[in-house]
Every structure is written in structure tokens, then in C-alpha cells.
Design a protein around this motif. Structure first.
Motif, PDB file in Angstrom:
ATOM      1  N   VAL A  37     112.874  13.066  30.411  1.00  0.00           N
ATOM      2  CA  VAL A  37     113.983  13.563  29.590  1.00  0.00           C
ATOM      3  C   VAL A  37     115.106  14.137  30.456  1.00  0.00           C
ATOM      4  CG1 VAL A  37     114.629  15.239  27.814  1.00  0.00           C
ATOM      5  CG2 VAL A  37     112.466  14.036  27.649  1.00  0.00           C
ATOM      6  N   ASP A  38     114.764  14.753  31.554  1.00  0.00           N
ATOM      7  CA  ASP A  38     115.774  15.367  32.416  1.00  0.00           C
ATOM      8  C   ASP A  38     116.737  14.340  33.012  1.00  0.00           C
ATOM      9  OD1 ASP A  38     114.677  17.859  31.930  1.00  0.00           O
ATOM     10  OD2 ASP A  38     113.345  17.748  33.669  1.00  0.00           O
ATOM     11  N   ARG A  39     116.322  13.100  33.112  1.00  0.00           N
ATOM     12  CA  ARG A  39     117.167  12.061  33.707  1.00  0.00           C
ATOM     13  C   ARG A  39     118.107  11.402  32.695  1.00  0.00           C
ATOM     14  NH1 ARG A  39     114.396   7.675  36.911  1.00  0.00           N
ATOM     15  NH2 ARG A  39     116.585   7.247  37.357  1.00  0.00           N
ATOM     16  N   ILE A  40     118.035  11.796  31.437  1.00  0.00           N
ATOM     17  CA  ILE A  40     118.854  11.156  30.412  1.00  0.00           C
ATOM     18  C   ILE A  40     120.352  11.364  30.688  1.00  0.00           C
ATOM     19  CG2 ILE A  40     118.980  13.013  28.697  1.00  0.00           C
ATOM     20  CD1 ILE A  40     118.171   9.343  27.961  1.00  0.00           C
ATOM     21  N   ILE A  41     120.691  12.336  31.505  1.00  0.00           N
ATOM     22  CA  ILE A  41     122.094  12.566  31.860  1.00  0.00           C
ATOM     23  C   ILE A  41     122.624  11.510  32.825  1.00  0.00           C
ATOM     24  CG2 ILE A  41     121.997  15.047  31.428  1.00  0.00           C
ATOM     25  CD1 ILE A  41     121.813  15.425  34.490  1.00  0.00           C
ATOM     26  N   GLU A  42     121.710  10.748  33.442  1.00  0.00           N
ATOM     27  CA  GLU A  42     122.100   9.701  34.386  1.00  0.00           C
ATOM     28  C   GLU A  42     122.408   8.411  33.637  1.00  0.00           C
ATOM     29  OE1 GLU A  42     119.012   9.201  37.311  1.00  0.00           O
ATOM     30  OE2 GLU A  42     118.690  11.371  37.391  1.00  0.00           O
ATOM     31  N   ARG A  43     123.573   7.860  33.867  1.00  0.00           N
ATOM     32  CA  ARG A  43     124.000   6.652  33.157  1.00  0.00           C
ATOM     33  C   ARG A  43     123.024   5.484  33.368  1.00  0.00           C
ATOM     34  NH1 ARG A  43     129.869   3.929  32.800  1.00  0.00           N
ATOM     35  NH2 ARG A  43     129.187   2.052  31.746  1.00  0.00           N
ATOM     36  N   GLU A  44     122.620   5.244  34.594  1.00  0.00           N
ATOM     37  CA  GLU A  44     121.719   4.124  34.879  1.00  0.00           C
ATOM     38  C   GLU A  44     120.384   4.282  34.147  1.00  0.00           C
ATOM     39  OE1 GLU A  44     119.465   2.050  38.652  1.00  0.00           O
ATOM     40  OE2 GLU A  44     121.339   3.112  39.014  1.00  0.00           O
ATOM     41  N   TYR A  45     119.871   5.490  34.112  1.00  0.00           N
ATOM     42  CA  TYR A  45     118.610   5.753  33.408  1.00  0.00           C
ATOM     43  C   TYR A  45     118.776   5.491  31.912  1.00  0.00           C
ATOM     44  CZ  TYR A  45     114.356   8.094  31.874  1.00  0.00           C
ATOM     45  OH  TYR A  45     113.141   8.374  31.307  1.00  0.00           O
ATOM     46  N   ARG A  46     119.885   5.981  31.334  1.00  0.00           N
ATOM     47  CA  ARG A  46     120.139   5.732  29.907  1.00  0.00           C
ATOM     48  C   ARG A  46     120.211   4.247  29.612  1.00  0.00           C
ATOM     49  NH1 ARG A  46     124.062   9.649  30.598  1.00  0.00           N
ATOM     50  NH2 ARG A  46     125.702   8.087  30.423  1.00  0.00           N
ATOM     51  N   GLU A  47     120.883   3.501  30.470  1.00  0.00           N
ATOM     52  CA  GLU A  47     121.001   2.056  30.271  1.00  0.00           C
ATOM     53  C   GLU A  47     119.632   1.385  30.333  1.00  0.00           C
ATOM     54  OE1 GLU A  47     123.885   0.849  33.191  1.00  0.00           O
ATOM     55  OE2 GLU A  47     125.572   1.563  31.976  1.00  0.00           O
ATOM     56  N   GLN A  48     118.790   1.822  31.239  1.00  0.00           N
ATOM     57  CA  GLN A  48     117.433   1.269  31.319  1.00  0.00           C
ATOM     58  C   GLN A  48     116.659   1.576  30.039  1.00  0.00           C
ATOM     59  OE1 GLN A  48     115.791   3.053  34.828  1.00  0.00           O
ATOM     60  NE2 GLN A  48     116.927   1.736  36.222  1.00  0.00           N
ATOM     61  N   CYS A  49     116.813   2.792  29.533  1.00  0.00           N
ATOM     62  CA  CYS A  49     116.141   3.175  28.288  1.00  0.00           C
ATOM     63  C   CYS A  49     116.628   2.326  27.120  1.00  0.00           C
ATOM     64  CB  CYS A  49     116.375   4.657  27.992  1.00  0.00           C
ATOM     65  SG  CYS A  49     115.508   5.786  29.089  1.00  0.00           S
ATOM     66  N   TYR A  63     104.246  -4.885  19.317  1.00  0.00           N
ATOM     67  CA  TYR A  63     103.872  -3.516  19.667  1.00  0.00           C
ATOM     68  C   TYR A  63     103.148  -2.784  18.541  1.00  0.00           C
ATOM     69  CZ  TYR A  63     107.029  -4.483  23.487  1.00  0.00           C
ATOM     70  OH  TYR A  63     107.630  -5.058  24.585  1.00  0.00           O
ATOM     71  N   LEU A  64     102.854  -3.477  17.453  1.00  0.00           N
ATOM     72  CA  LEU A  64     102.121  -2.856  16.353  1.00  0.00           C
ATOM     73  C   LEU A  64     100.756  -2.421  16.850  1.00  0.00           C
ATOM     74  CD1 LEU A  64     102.980  -5.216  13.372  1.00  0.00           C
ATOM     75  CD2 LEU A  64     104.028  -3.027  13.967  1.00  0.00           C
ATOM     76  N   GLY A  65     100.382  -1.202  16.502  1.00  0.00           N
ATOM     77  CA  GLY A  65      99.077  -0.672  16.899  1.00  0.00           C
ATOM     78  C   GLY A  65      99.055  -0.076  18.296  1.00  0.00           C
ATOM     79  N   VAL A  66     100.141  -0.237  19.024  1.00  0.00           N
ATOM     80  CA  VAL A  66     100.244   0.413  20.337  1.00  0.00           C
ATOM     81  C   VAL A  66     100.682   1.838  20.051  1.00  0.00           C
ATOM     82  CG1 VAL A  66     101.458   0.454  22.542  1.00  0.00           C
ATOM     83  CG2 VAL A  66     100.864  -1.730  21.486  1.00  0.00           C
ATOM     84  N   SER A  67      99.871   2.794  20.376  1.00  0.00           N
ATOM     85  CA  SER A  67     100.147   4.149  19.940  1.00  0.00           C
ATOM     86  C   SER A  67     101.411   4.746  20.520  1.00  0.00           C
ATOM     87  CB  SER A  67      98.956   5.058  20.236  1.00  0.00           C
ATOM     88  OG  SER A  67      98.670   5.022  21.620  1.00  0.00           O
ATOM     89  N   ARG A  68     101.608   4.589  21.830  1.00  0.00           N
ATOM     90  CA  ARG A  68     102.763   5.202  22.466  1.00  0.00           C
ATOM     91  C   ARG A  68     103.281   4.314  23.577  1.00  0.00           C
ATOM     92  NH1 ARG A  68     104.230  11.159  23.854  1.00  0.00           N
ATOM     93  NH2 ARG A  68     102.522  11.726  22.525  1.00  0.00           N
ATOM     94  N   LEU A  69     104.589   4.232  23.664  1.00  0.00           N
ATOM     95  CA  LEU A  69     105.241   3.489  24.750  1.00  0.00           C
ATOM     96  C   LEU A  69     106.166   4.434  25.493  1.00  0.00           C
ATOM     97  CD1 LEU A  69     106.280   0.262  22.816  1.00  0.00           C
ATOM     98  CD2 LEU A  69     104.447   0.465  24.479  1.00  0.00           C
ATOM     99  N   PHE A  70     106.074   4.426  26.795  1.00  0.00           N
ATOM    100  CA  PHE A  70     106.975   5.232  27.606  1.00  0.00           C
ATOM    101  C   PHE A  70     108.094   4.331  28.113  1.00  0.00           C
ATOM    102  CE2 PHE A  70     103.131   7.710  27.653  1.00  0.00           C
ATOM    103  CZ  PHE A  70     103.599   9.009  27.587  1.00  0.00           C
ATOM    104  N   ILE A  71     109.326   4.807  28.000  1.00  0.00           N
ATOM    105  CA  ILE A  71     110.464   4.050  28.502  1.00  0.00           C
ATOM    106  C   ILE A  71     111.204   4.901  29.519  1.00  0.00           C
ATOM    107  CG2 ILE A  71     110.695   2.644  26.432  1.00  0.00           C
ATOM    108  CD1 ILE A  71     113.093   4.363  25.637  1.00  0.00           C
ATOM    109  N   PRO A  72     111.900   4.350  30.455  1.00  0.00           N
ATOM    110  CA  PRO A  72     111.978   2.942  30.816  1.00  0.00           C
ATOM    111  C   PRO A  72     110.721   2.502  31.527  1.00  0.00           C
ATOM    112  CG  PRO A  72     113.279   4.168  32.380  1.00  0.00           C
ATOM    113  CD  PRO A  72     112.715   5.138  31.387  1.00  0.00           C
TER     114      PRO A  72
END
Length: 72
Positions: A37-49, A63-72
């Protein structure tokens, strides 16, 4: 509805992780969690997300039934 969160809590009976484990079904949509979450201020990170989020939404049936996905 897809939940997008920065919540990584895994402690306690009421934690998001515990609820996911108890309530998730094979047809459930994933909970999408920002890996840093701390990197959300970085443009490149936001674009990857955003790119990853678009991929998930376009192919949500994969992705149905996949409980959690971490991005990016």
C-alpha cells in the motif's frame, strides 16, 4: 462485487483472512489485495496494479474460488 483492499490482517477471528477462509466458495470472486500500500504513491506501481486489475476483471471466471490475489 470484487473487493480491492490493502488489508493484509491475518490475526483474530474477525480478520479479513479468517472471513475469507470461512466464507469462500468455489464460485466466490477473489479479494484483491495491494501487495504494498505504501508504494501506491509511485506512478509505475499504480500502473502495474491497474494492468493486473484489468486482467483479473476481464478474465474473472479464471479466478472464481481463488480466495485472495495480491497485485501487482
Amino acid at each position: 462485487m470484487i473487493l480491492l483492499t490493502g488489508n493484509r490482517s491475518m490475526k483474530g477471528e474477525d480478520s479479513l483472512e479468517q472471513v475469507i477462509r470461512e466464507e469462500s466458495l468455489p464460485t466466490s470472486l477473489p479479494v484483491i489485495t495491494l501487495a504494498n500500500v505504501d508504494r501506491i504513491i509511485e506512478r509505475e506501481y499504480r500502473e502495474q496494479c491497474v494492468e493486473r486489475l484489468i486482467e483479473i476483471v476481464l478474465y474473472v471466471e479464471n479466478y472464481l474460488g481463488v480466495s485472495r490475489l495480491f497485485i501487482p
